[in-house]
Write a protein that holds these residues in place. Sequence first.
Motif, PDB file in Angstrom:
ATOM      1  N   GLN A 241       1.014  -1.229   0.022  1.00 26.52           N
ATOM      2  CA  GLN A 241       0.160  -0.112  -0.053  1.00 26.52           C
ATOM      3  C   GLN A 241       0.786   1.101  -0.052  1.00 26.52           C
ATOM      4  N   PHE A 242       1.989   1.182   0.632  1.00 27.53           N
ATOM      5  CA  PHE A 242       2.903   2.508   0.753  1.00 27.53           C
ATOM      6  C   PHE A 242       4.260   2.210   0.768  1.00 27.53           C
ATOM      7  N   ASP A 243       5.202   2.888   0.352  1.00 28.14           N
ATOM      8  CA  ASP A 243       6.538   2.777   0.568  1.00 28.14           C
ATOM      9  C   ASP A 243       7.060   3.974   0.544  1.00 28.14           C
ATOM     10  N   GLY A 244       7.743   4.587   1.644  1.00 24.77           N
ATOM     11  CA  GLY A 244       8.343   5.653   2.021  1.00 24.77           C
ATOM     12  C   GLY A 244       8.434   6.012   3.503  1.00 24.77           C
ATOM     13  N   GLU A 245       8.718   7.336   3.844  1.00 26.23           N
ATOM     14  CA  GLU A 245       9.088   7.456   5.212  1.00 26.23           C
ATOM     15  C   GLU A 245       7.743   7.614   5.930  1.00 26.23           C
ATOM     16  N   LEU A 246       8.149   7.257   7.173  1.00 28.65           N
ATOM     17  CA  LEU A 246       6.853   7.015   7.962  1.00 28.65           C
ATOM     18  C   LEU A 246       6.003   8.070   8.407  1.00 28.65           C
ATOM     19  N   ARG A 247       6.897   9.342   8.606  1.00 25.62           N
ATOM     20  CA  ARG A 247       6.114  10.546   8.887  1.00 25.62           C
ATOM     21  C   ARG A 247       5.165  11.076   7.445  1.00 25.62           C
ATOM     22  N   GLU A 248       5.866  10.626   6.363  1.00 24.35           N
ATOM     23  CA  GLU A 248       5.174  11.072   4.913  1.00 24.35           C
ATOM     24  C   GLU A 248       3.753  10.342   5.031  1.00 24.35           C
ATOM     25  N   LEU A 249       3.765   8.873   5.562  1.00 18.72           N
ATOM     26  CA  LEU A 249       2.584   8.381   5.509  1.00 18.72           C
ATOM     27  C   LEU A 249       1.436   8.765   6.634  1.00 18.72           C
ATOM     28  N   ALA A 250       2.064   9.388   7.519  1.00 19.43           N
ATOM     29  CA  ALA A 250       1.250  10.177   8.504  1.00 19.43           C
ATOM     30  C   ALA A 250       0.840  11.323   7.852  1.00 19.43           C
ATOM     31  N   ASP A 251       1.437  11.968   7.290  1.00 15.56           N
ATOM     32  CA  ASP A 251       0.830  13.351   6.525  1.00 15.56           C
ATOM     33  C   ASP A 251      -0.042  13.137   5.444  1.00 15.56           C
ATOM     34  N   ARG A 252       0.139  11.891   4.787  1.00 21.34           N
ATOM     35  CA  ARG A 252      -0.827  11.765   3.670  1.00 21.34           C
ATOM     36  C   ARG A 252      -2.183  11.200   4.068  1.00 21.34           C
ATOM     37  N   THR A 253      -2.036  10.476   5.263  1.00 18.46           N
ATOM     38  CA  THR A 253      -3.232   9.881   5.739  1.00 18.46           C
ATOM     39  C   THR A 253      -4.139  10.398   6.878  1.00 18.46           C
ATOM     40  N   SER A 254      -3.449  11.470   7.404  1.00 16.08           N
ATOM     41  CA  SER A 254      -4.027  12.049   8.725  1.00 16.08           C
ATOM     42  C   SER A 254      -4.469  13.543   8.319  1.00 16.08           C
ATOM     43  N   ASP A 255      -5.555  13.793   8.672  1.00 15.71           N
ATOM     44  CA  ASP A 255      -5.902  15.255   8.309  1.00 15.71           C
ATOM     45  C   ASP A 255      -6.212  16.003   9.680  1.00 15.71           C
ATOM     46  N   ARG A 256      -5.851  15.495  10.682  1.00 19.62           N
ATOM     47  CA  ARG A 256      -6.173  15.800  12.286  1.00 19.62           C
ATOM     48  C   ARG A 256      -4.978  16.109  12.928  1.00 19.62           C
ATOM     49  N   LYS A 257      -5.081  17.092  13.930  1.00 24.63           N
ATOM     50  CA  LYS A 257      -4.026  17.640  15.123  1.00 24.63           C
ATOM     51  C   LYS A 257      -4.715  17.432  16.314  1.00 24.63           C
ATOM     52  N   LEU A 258      -3.749  16.976  17.213  1.00 22.17           N
ATOM     53  CA  LEU A 258      -4.200  16.810  18.589  1.00 22.17           C
ATOM     54  C   LEU A 258      -3.730  18.105  19.265  1.00 22.17           C
ATOM     55  N   VAL A 296      -8.051  17.644  22.346  1.00 16.80           N
ATOM     56  CA  VAL A 296      -9.181  17.813  21.349  1.00 16.80           C
ATOM     57  C   VAL A 296      -8.670  17.634  20.042  1.00 16.80           C
ATOM     58  N   GLU A 297      -9.411  16.874  19.181  1.00 21.37           N
ATOM     59  CA  GLU A 297      -9.111  16.580  17.879  1.00 21.37           C
ATOM     60  C   GLU A 297      -9.558  17.609  16.967  1.00 21.37           C
ATOM     61  N   VAL A 298      -8.559  18.323  16.120  1.00 21.36           N
ATOM     62  CA  VAL A 298      -8.907  19.373  15.457  1.00 21.36           C
ATOM     63  C   VAL A 298      -8.443  18.845  13.999  1.00 21.36           C
ATOM     64  N   ALA A 299      -9.352  19.468  12.986  1.00 21.20           N
ATOM     65  CA  ALA A 299      -8.920  19.395  11.775  1.00 21.20           C
ATOM     66  C   ALA A 299      -7.765  19.892  11.196  1.00 21.20           C
ATOM     67  N   ARG A 300      -6.665  19.589  10.504  1.00 18.86           N
ATOM     68  CA  ARG A 300      -5.546  20.233  10.293  1.00 18.86           C
ATOM     69  C   ARG A 300      -5.842  21.769   9.624  1.00 18.86           C
ATOM     70  N   ALA A 301      -6.720  21.597   8.638  1.00 18.81           N
ATOM     71  CA  ALA A 301      -6.953  23.025   7.984  1.00 18.81           C
ATOM     72  C   ALA A 301      -7.489  23.945   8.947  1.00 18.81           C
ATOM     73  N   ASP A 302      -8.164  23.650  10.030  1.00 20.08           N
ATOM     74  CA  ASP A 302      -8.848  24.626  11.044  1.00 20.08           C
ATOM     75  C   ASP A 302      -7.914  25.116  12.239  1.00 20.08           C
ATOM     76  N   VAL A 303      -6.584  24.126  12.366  1.00 22.37           N
ATOM     77  CA  VAL A 303      -5.810  24.703  13.445  1.00 22.37           C
ATOM     78  C   VAL A 303      -5.650  26.149  13.461  1.00 22.37           C
ATOM     79  N   ARG A 304      -5.073  26.675  12.642  1.00 23.90           N
ATOM     80  CA  ARG A 304      -4.535  28.048  12.629  1.00 23.90           C
ATOM     81  C   ARG A 304      -5.757  28.839  13.362  1.00 23.90           C
ATOM     82  N   ALA A 305      -6.917  28.917  12.622  1.00 23.23           N
ATOM     83  CA  ALA A 305      -8.119  29.647  12.877  1.00 23.23           C
ATOM     84  C   ALA A 305      -8.563  29.426  14.550  1.00 23.23           C
ATOM     85  N   ARG A 306      -8.509  28.270  14.824  1.00 23.40           N
ATOM     86  CA  ARG A 306      -9.035  27.832  16.115  1.00 23.40           C
ATOM     87  C   ARG A 306      -8.026  27.927  16.973  1.00 23.40           C
TER      88      ARG A 306
END
Length: 345
Positions: A241-258, A296-306
């Motif tokens: 399914q994936f071949d690459g850096e571990l953090r790149e996998l997280a960046d591609r599949t996660s759209d959230r921040k804690l 709290v789990e926040v959408a990555r795109a909304d972090v700056r505004a929140r």
Amino acid sequence: MTTSSDIAISAEHLTRAFRVPVREPGLRASMRSLIKRKTREVRAVEDVSFEIARGEVVGFLGPNGAGKTTTLKMLSGLMHPSSGTARVLGAEPARRDHDFLRRIALIMGQRQQLHWDIPAHDSFEMLRVVYGVDRAEYREQLDELIELLDLAPLIDKPVRQLSLGERMRCELAAALLHRPEMLFLDEPTLGLDVQAQRRVREFISRYAARTGATVLLTSHYMADIEALASRVLVIHHGRLQFDGELRELADRTSDRKLVTVRFEPGSAGGADPSVARELVAPFGEVVDTDGTECVVEVARADVRARMTSLLDLPGILDFTVEDEPIERVMERVFESAAPEPVVTS
């Protein structure tokens, strides 16, 4: 430019299929199966291709039944592929040439090669003879392994008297006495306590750095992968399914921040977890509340505004923003019901 001599593992369209019996429930179906058994084909690994350079430490991830161990068995020569090709250290594993076997080691978490009723030291000596290791070279390697793994108090005890963690360290030493260039590690820390896991991880890291060995590691403990691997392969439903850096996998599949919000002790949010939860709930999904902290789990795109609005909460002391733990990212990857196309970075 990478040349063939720089490649430790080359897998091309590697596939392994099994025929498994299929039986309907009931006595009549059981009787029919005695005369004519129905089977179906199960592809444990399907069309897997990748390359690993010499000296790389690569994590191999996937849920139970994904095809990890089957792949390792094909790469180490324990199992023939149904189709496709594999070359490890320039050799074809399925031929199991003596020279090839002396250059690799396969270590599987709850499988043992040490004899139960004799000291580990005696098993080491037997393995020296099996691998044809010169006595002086053996002594040098054993002394190094005893130091790295802190085995001095253990090797003269019968193996049955050792704890699981102690036995695993001795198993590692047994597998490395012949100085293999290629390590296949299948759940090497399985069942170990936290301290034993750390010691095994530290040893593998030091061994790879000292010898330049190539390591392909499977583990369900993400701490193993994060500590050791510079790159990951993810397999699911038998497909890569994936071949690459571990953090790149997280960046591609996660759209959230804690976001961890800390309230001043004595404030409304700091004194009552239910109040803290109520205050941060408008910003995202509350995943944990503990004392004066609320996560709290926040959408990555909304972090700056929140973040600006968070500063206006009554009694807030500070907050931190972090990526999702890699365990949560991997859970989301494995929950997918159907395979996705391979992504190579």
